[in-house]
Design an enzyme around this catalytic site. Structure first.
Site: not given
Ligand code: ACO
Length: 317
Positions: A114, A244, A274
């Site tokens: 990520c 993020h 996500n």
């Protein structure tokens, strides 16, 4: 020499998977997911004919290239951050190079989960500043839905598929604008908190959510402050933070630690969940199209993910 971010482009699959729909096959609820994560829905690729990371990345890149006014022949290099590549090889970036017709570009993938987009941004920035390339595509593209255990309510509710791309270009004239600083950090001792094996039978994403949460906030705050300091700025100078998009509680805790009000933080995880390396360009594009990124805006990008891998960058637009 500075590397400027000229544009952004994104792509998400058409299929929307809402929390309500997840309720129909999993012991969970819209209320639980919304309260604990902020996520209401996510996009996922078609199960029968799933798009690949390279296809989604190419769609996002075409938009970014058009907005930047650059053609495929102008691109010197393509970096794709992904943990869901089309193949081990050819790389997703090479497949995109062929698809986009970027005949003059070198291309490679980068794996930092990520935090992938912040890593790719850093590498591209350094390549431009060192003179190795003048114009680059930085891409994050993920087909996470294929890696999930859809019976694990602690993980599958969090993720979505999508892609984002930015065009970066060299600028010798204007030293006030462009990427001012970037920082990378890794802690492999925490690797087992978030895993997706490359081999073996049980190849699904696994996560110790609680622990990931704690470290994510601490790491993001540390790397944010480092990048701001390296840029010679103060937290108060930052106009917008594009973190993020993991979980609204992680993002709020980060804002609190930095003493930044939430209206200075880009958040769109309610729509996409996500999306790992795609989440920063997806959130940035929304802020950019809304007019929240103005001439001279100072933007902090910060990402964290499996590895652990953490990255941050400060850019003036
Ligand atoms: N629906 C209903 N109940 C659930 C669900 C669900 N989807 N998932 C877990 N629960 C239950 C658990 O079983 C547990 O029940 P119990 O008390 O009876 O044992 C209870 O809810 C609490 O579980 P926790 O894991 O403590 O819940 P928490 O508040 O930590 O939320 C979550 C879990 C959302 C995963 C959170 O820890 C989180 O977001 N962590 C960060 C993980 C992350 O963002 N990972 C992304 C990749 S890394 C990155 O991008 C940073």
């Amino acid at each position: 020499m500075k590397a400027r971010i000229l544009s952004v482009g994104t792509f998400v699959p058409d299929t929307v998977l809402t929390n309500k729909e997840i309720e129909t096959f999993l012991d969970t609820s819209d209320e639980w997911i919304t309260t604990r994560t902020g996520i209401k829905e996510r996009r996922i690729v078609d199960k029968e004919h799933p798009m690949s990371a390279s296809e989604m990345g190419a769609r996002a890149s075409r938009i970014a290239m058009e907005r930047a006014g650059v053609s495929s022949g102008d691109i010197d290099g393509i970096i794709v951050a992904t943990f869901t590549p089309d193949n081990f090889f050819p790389s997703t970036a090479c497949s995109m190079q062929a698809d986009l017709g970027c005949k003059n570009a070198f291309a490679f993938d980068l794996s930092a989960a990520c935090a992938g987009f912040t890593y790719a941004l850093t590498v591209a920035n350094n390549m431009i500043v060192s003179g190795q390339a003048r114009t680059m595509l930085v891409v994050g593209s993920e087909v996470i839905s294929k890696t999930l255990d859809w019976s694990d309510r602690g993980s599958c509710i969090l993720f979505g598929d999508g892609a984002g791309a930015m065009v970066l270009a060299a600028d010798e004239k204007n030293q006030q604008k462009g990427i001012l600083s970037s920082c990378l950090f890794s802690d492999g001792t925490l690797g087992d908190l978030l895993t997706l094996p490359a081999w073996g039978e049980n190849r699904v994403l696994k996560m110790k959510g609680n622990e990931v949460f704690k470290h994510a906030v601490r790491f993001m705050a540390d790397l944010s402050l480092q990048a701001i300091d390296k840029a010679g700025l103060d937290v108060k100078d930052i106009d917008i933070i594009v973190p993020h998009q993991a979980n609204i509680r992680i993002i709020s805790a980060l804002a609190e630690q930095l003493s930044v009000p939430m209206d200075k933080v880009a958040v769109n995880l309610q729509k996409y969940g996500n999306t790992s390396s795609a989440s920063i360009p997806l959130a940035f594009e929304e802020a950019w199209l809304d007019g929240r990124i103005k001439d001279g805006s100072k933007v902090l990008f910060v990402g964290v993910g499996g590895g652990f891998s953490i990255g941050s960058a400060v850019c003036v637009f």
